[in-house]
Design a protein around this motif. Structure first.
Motif, PDB file in Angstrom:
ATOM      1  N   MET A   1       0.816  -1.216   0.000  1.00  0.00           N
ATOM      2  CA  MET A   1       0.000   0.000   0.000  1.00  0.00           C
ATOM      3  C   MET A   1       0.849   1.266   0.000  1.00  0.00           C
ATOM      4  SD  MET A   1      -3.355  -0.789   2.305  1.00  0.00           S
ATOM      5  CE  MET A   1      -3.751   0.934   2.236  1.00  0.00           C
ATOM      6  N   LYS A   2       2.142   1.137   0.182  1.00  0.00           N
ATOM      7  CA  LYS A   2       3.008   2.318   0.234  1.00  0.00           C
ATOM      8  C   LYS A   2       2.867   3.175  -1.024  1.00  0.00           C
ATOM      9  CE  LYS A   2       5.840   2.804   3.823  1.00  0.00           C
ATOM     10  NZ  LYS A   2       6.109   4.075   4.492  1.00  0.00           N
ATOM     11  N   LYS A   3       2.835   2.528  -2.207  1.00  0.00           N
ATOM     12  CA  LYS A   3       2.791   3.276  -3.458  1.00  0.00           C
ATOM     13  C   LYS A   3       1.465   4.024  -3.634  1.00  0.00           C
ATOM     14  CE  LYS A   3       1.310  -0.790  -6.105  1.00  0.00           C
ATOM     15  NZ  LYS A   3       1.685  -1.698  -7.208  1.00  0.00           N
ATOM     16  N   ASN A   4       0.453   3.629  -2.873  1.00  0.00           N
ATOM     17  CA  ASN A   4      -0.853   4.266  -3.002  1.00  0.00           C
ATOM     18  C   ASN A   4      -1.081   5.378  -1.987  1.00  0.00           C
ATOM     19  OD1 ASN A   4      -1.799   2.481  -5.105  1.00  0.00           O
ATOM     20  ND2 ASN A   4      -1.983   0.910  -3.551  1.00  0.00           N
ATOM     21  N   LEU A   5      -0.121   5.603  -1.108  1.00  0.00           N
ATOM     22  CA  LEU A   5      -0.327   6.567  -0.033  1.00  0.00           C
ATOM     23  C   LEU A   5      -0.506   7.988  -0.542  1.00  0.00           C
ATOM     24  CD1 LEU A   5       2.148   5.349   2.720  1.00  0.00           C
ATOM     25  CD2 LEU A   5      -0.338   5.307   2.800  1.00  0.00           C
ATOM     26  N   LYS A   6       0.232   8.357  -1.578  1.00  0.00           N
ATOM     27  CA  LYS A   6       0.194   9.743  -2.058  1.00  0.00           C
ATOM     28  C   LYS A   6      -1.213  10.160  -2.476  1.00  0.00           C
ATOM     29  CE  LYS A   6       4.393  11.124  -1.441  1.00  0.00           C
ATOM     30  NZ  LYS A   6       4.656  12.201  -0.467  1.00  0.00           N
ATOM     31  N   LYS A   7      -1.885   9.288  -3.225  1.00  0.00           N
ATOM     32  CA  LYS A   7      -3.223   9.672  -3.693  1.00  0.00           C
ATOM     33  C   LYS A   7      -4.248   9.619  -2.565  1.00  0.00           C
ATOM     34  CE  LYS A   7      -4.849   5.123  -5.352  1.00  0.00           C
ATOM     35  NZ  LYS A   7      -5.368   4.395  -6.515  1.00  0.00           N
ATOM     36  N   LEU A   8      -3.871   9.038  -1.422  1.00  0.00           N
ATOM     37  CA  LEU A   8      -4.786   8.948  -0.294  1.00  0.00           C
ATOM     38  C   LEU A   8      -4.390   9.881   0.839  1.00  0.00           C
ATOM     39  CD1 LEU A   8      -5.241   5.064  -0.252  1.00  0.00           C
ATOM     40  CD2 LEU A   8      -6.842   6.759  -1.114  1.00  0.00           C
ATOM     41  N   ASP A   9      -3.498  10.822   0.532  1.00  0.00           N
ATOM     42  CA  ASP A   9      -3.094  11.802   1.538  1.00  0.00           C
ATOM     43  C   ASP A   9      -4.284  12.662   1.963  1.00  0.00           C
ATOM     44  OD1 ASP A   9      -0.484  11.133   1.812  1.00  0.00           O
ATOM     45  OD2 ASP A   9       0.307  12.670   0.478  1.00  0.00           O
ATOM     46  N   THR A  10      -4.270  13.085   3.222  1.00  0.00           N
ATOM     47  CA  THR A  10      -5.229  14.073   3.711  1.00  0.00           C
ATOM     48  C   THR A  10      -4.422  15.252   4.239  1.00  0.00           C
ATOM     49  OG1 THR A  10      -5.243  13.214   5.985  1.00  0.00           O
ATOM     50  CG2 THR A  10      -6.791  12.210   4.412  1.00  0.00           C
ATOM     51  N   ILE A 198     -10.437  15.487  15.671  1.00  0.00           N
ATOM     52  CA  ILE A 198     -10.006  14.872  14.427  1.00  0.00           C
ATOM     53  C   ILE A 198     -10.771  13.564  14.235  1.00  0.00           C
ATOM     54  CG2 ILE A 198      -8.031  14.076  13.080  1.00  0.00           C
ATOM     55  CD1 ILE A 198      -7.931  17.030  13.868  1.00  0.00           C
ATOM     56  N   SER A 199     -11.458  13.441  13.126  1.00  0.00           N
ATOM     57  CA  SER A 199     -12.249  12.239  12.855  1.00  0.00           C
ATOM     58  C   SER A 199     -11.421  11.208  12.100  1.00  0.00           C
ATOM     59  CB  SER A 199     -13.493  12.595  12.036  1.00  0.00           C
ATOM     60  OG  SER A 199     -13.128  12.956  10.713  1.00  0.00           O
ATOM     61  N   ALA A 200     -11.947  10.003  12.012  1.00  0.00           N
ATOM     62  CA  ALA A 200     -11.269   8.942  11.252  1.00  0.00           C
ATOM     63  C   ALA A 200     -11.137   9.346   9.786  1.00  0.00           C
ATOM     64  CB  ALA A 200     -12.048   7.635  11.382  1.00  0.00           C
ATOM     65  N   GLU A 201     -12.137  10.035   9.247  1.00  0.00           N
ATOM     66  CA  GLU A 201     -12.088  10.461   7.852  1.00  0.00           C
ATOM     67  C   GLU A 201     -11.017  11.528   7.626  1.00  0.00           C
ATOM     68  OE1 GLU A 201     -15.337  11.494   4.423  1.00  0.00           O
ATOM     69  OE2 GLU A 201     -15.531  12.597   6.320  1.00  0.00           O
ATOM     70  N   ASP A 202     -10.790  12.394   8.616  1.00  0.00           N
ATOM     71  CA  ASP A 202      -9.734  13.404   8.503  1.00  0.00           C
ATOM     72  C   ASP A 202      -8.374  12.750   8.308  1.00  0.00           C
ATOM     73  OD1 ASP A 202     -11.473  15.560   8.886  1.00  0.00           O
ATOM     74  OD2 ASP A 202     -11.269  15.464  11.072  1.00  0.00           O
ATOM     75  N   VAL A 203      -8.224  11.566   8.849  1.00  0.00           N
ATOM     76  CA  VAL A 203      -6.941  10.864   8.797  1.00  0.00           C
ATOM     77  C   VAL A 203      -6.874   9.886   7.625  1.00  0.00           C
ATOM     78  CG1 VAL A 203      -5.388   9.338  10.061  1.00  0.00           C
ATOM     79  CG2 VAL A 203      -6.733  11.031  11.288  1.00  0.00           C
ATOM     80  N   LEU A 204      -7.940   9.137   7.411  1.00  0.00           N
ATOM     81  CA  LEU A 204      -7.930   8.079   6.405  1.00  0.00           C
ATOM     82  C   LEU A 204      -8.441   8.525   5.044  1.00  0.00           C
ATOM     83  CD1 LEU A 204      -9.160   5.014   8.508  1.00  0.00           C
ATOM     84  CD2 LEU A 204      -6.823   5.819   8.100  1.00  0.00           C
ATOM     85  N   GLY A 205      -9.257   9.564   5.011  1.00  0.00           N
ATOM     86  CA  GLY A 205      -9.750  10.064   3.737  1.00  0.00           C
ATOM     87  C   GLY A 205     -10.433   8.991   2.903  1.00  0.00           C
ATOM     88  N   ASN A 206      -9.914   8.773   1.684  1.00  0.00           N
ATOM     89  CA  ASN A 206     -10.532   7.837   0.745  1.00  0.00           C
ATOM     90  C   ASN A 206     -10.298   6.371   1.079  1.00  0.00           C
ATOM     91  OD1 ASN A 206     -11.635   9.881  -0.829  1.00  0.00           O
ATOM     92  ND2 ASN A 206      -9.749  10.117  -2.024  1.00  0.00           N
ATOM     93  N   TYR A 207      -9.585   6.106   2.168  1.00  0.00           N
ATOM     94  CA  TYR A 207      -9.425   4.702   2.567  1.00  0.00           C
ATOM     95  C   TYR A 207     -10.788   4.050   2.812  1.00  0.00           C
ATOM     96  CZ  TYR A 207      -4.335   4.518   3.262  1.00  0.00           C
ATOM     97  OH  TYR A 207      -2.979   4.488   3.078  1.00  0.00           O
ATOM     98  N   PHE A 208     -11.765   4.851   3.185  1.00  0.00           N
ATOM     99  CA  PHE A 208     -13.090   4.294   3.459  1.00  0.00           C
ATOM    100  C   PHE A 208     -13.738   3.718   2.189  1.00  0.00           C
ATOM    101  CE2 PHE A 208     -12.755   6.711   7.373  1.00  0.00           C
ATOM    102  CZ  PHE A 208     -13.445   5.913   8.278  1.00  0.00           C
TER     103      PHE A 208
END
Length: 341
Positions: A1-10, A198-208
């Motif tokens: 998942m490391k390579k996907n972190l950038k697009k999932l940044d918050t 800070i909510s879970a979405e603030d941290v995880l963003g599109n991970y949901f």
């Protein structure tokens, strides 16, 4: 998942990555980190410029500590070792199983108790300040033991303050209650509570809404078991991670174990999946650049046992104020908060 972190940044994850960078230029104070784990508490101190040295009996924790903090972490049993190294500050979280609600609460009778080693070190090295992090169970059934600890420390001529802290009130996206005990010689103030949550979405963003190919889904039988569990326990709110709220407490068991209590995300299609290492790390406020060593289970255990670095950072600012007597700067640890998201 490391390579996907950038697009999932918050916004939150980007600021954490920058804020918690280890400072190359040190402030001149040294910290001994006892029962250090992977370095969650030390990271907050290193980001302020403290020099830390870790001690832990878990090899994977020591490897993680040294890889990320560029500091030494000695792999040894503190219950069998005398530390006499001079230092300004001692921090740490003695093993909490003897006092945890889920750990039988045998207190001082439990062989896993790390307090004797911690107190012995305080007595020998005589730091200017120390911080102990532990579970809230020490305030209840084992309150008699907390009183015994405080009396011992009083005799060493320390002023003692303690607070039961909910990390969600200090920019940590998690309802995590922990007891923080501070001993000092002059004056000390705990960090101020934040006006932000800070909510879970603030941290995880599109991970949901994200399900990589390597996702581990709950089976139909596991879903049925969870439904029965929540019905029997009269659980009003399902235990799935909620976007708009802080996470419930991360533990070793609900991160690594396949139980009805596991941390999980419910996707739009109704499927549930387990958290990834990176997701758990973000909820514990570890930066994305922070790498964990060992097996997947070992990494989950390291995260679940950690002090959230975001809270440790705020504690470290207050410790620096105490050591330098800069009382006029006592509010600086919350100055960044209004624009944090």
């Amino acid at each position: 998942m490391k390579k996907n972190l950038k697009k999932l940044d918050t916004k939150f994850s980007k600021k954490i990555d920058k804020l918690l960078k280890v400072k190359k230029i040190k402030n001149g104070f040294k910290v001994l980190d006892l029962f250090s784990g992977c370095g969650g508490m030390a990271l907050g101190f290193e980001a302020i410029g403290f020099k830390t040295i870790g001690y832990d009996n878990n090899k994977d924790c020591c490897l993680t500590y040294e890889e990320n903090l560029n500091s030494k972490c000695f792999n040894l049993d503190l219950n069998k070792t005398n530390i006499v190294e001079k230092t300004d500050v001692v921090i740490g979280g003695p093993p909490c199983q003897p006092f945890s609600v889920g750990g039988l609460q045998k207190g001082i009778l439990d062989s896993r108790d790390g307090f004797p080693a911690f107190l012995k070190t305080i007595q020998k090295v005589k730091p200017k300040l120390f911080i102990i992090e532990n579970v809230r169970g020490l305030l209840y059934k084992n309150k008699w033991y907390l009183d015994k600890i405080i009396n011992f420390l009083f005799k060493l001529n320390y002023k003692i303050d303690y607070q039961l802290v909910n990390m969600s009130e200090y920019l940590v996206p998690q309802n995590r209650q922990r007891l923080i005990i501070v001993g000092y010689k002059n004056s000390f103030e705990f960090p101020k509570k934040s006006l932000q949550k800070i909510s879970a979405e603030d941290v995880l963003g599109n991970y949901f809404d994200y399900a990589p190919e390597q996702s581990k889904y709950l089976t139909k039988s596991m879903d049925n078991y969870i439904k029965k569990y929540e019905t029997a326990s009269k659980c009003i709110n399902p235990r799935d991670l909620k976007k708009k709220e802080p996470s419930r407490t991360l533990t070793c068991r609900n991160l690594a174990g396949s139980t009805s209590d596991m941390m999980r995300i419910k996707l739009k299609n109704g499927k549930r999946r387990k958290l990834f290492i990176r997701e758990a790390a973000r909820l514990q406020t570890f930066p994305d650049w922070f790498n964990f060593c060992g097996s997947e289970q070992s990494q989950f255990y390291q995260i679940g046992n950690s002090v959230p670095p975001m809270y440790s950072y705020q504690l470290a600012l207050k410790v620096l104020d105490c050591l330098t007597n800069k009382n006029k700067k006592i509010i600086r640890s919350v100055r960044f908060q209004p624009s944090f998201l």
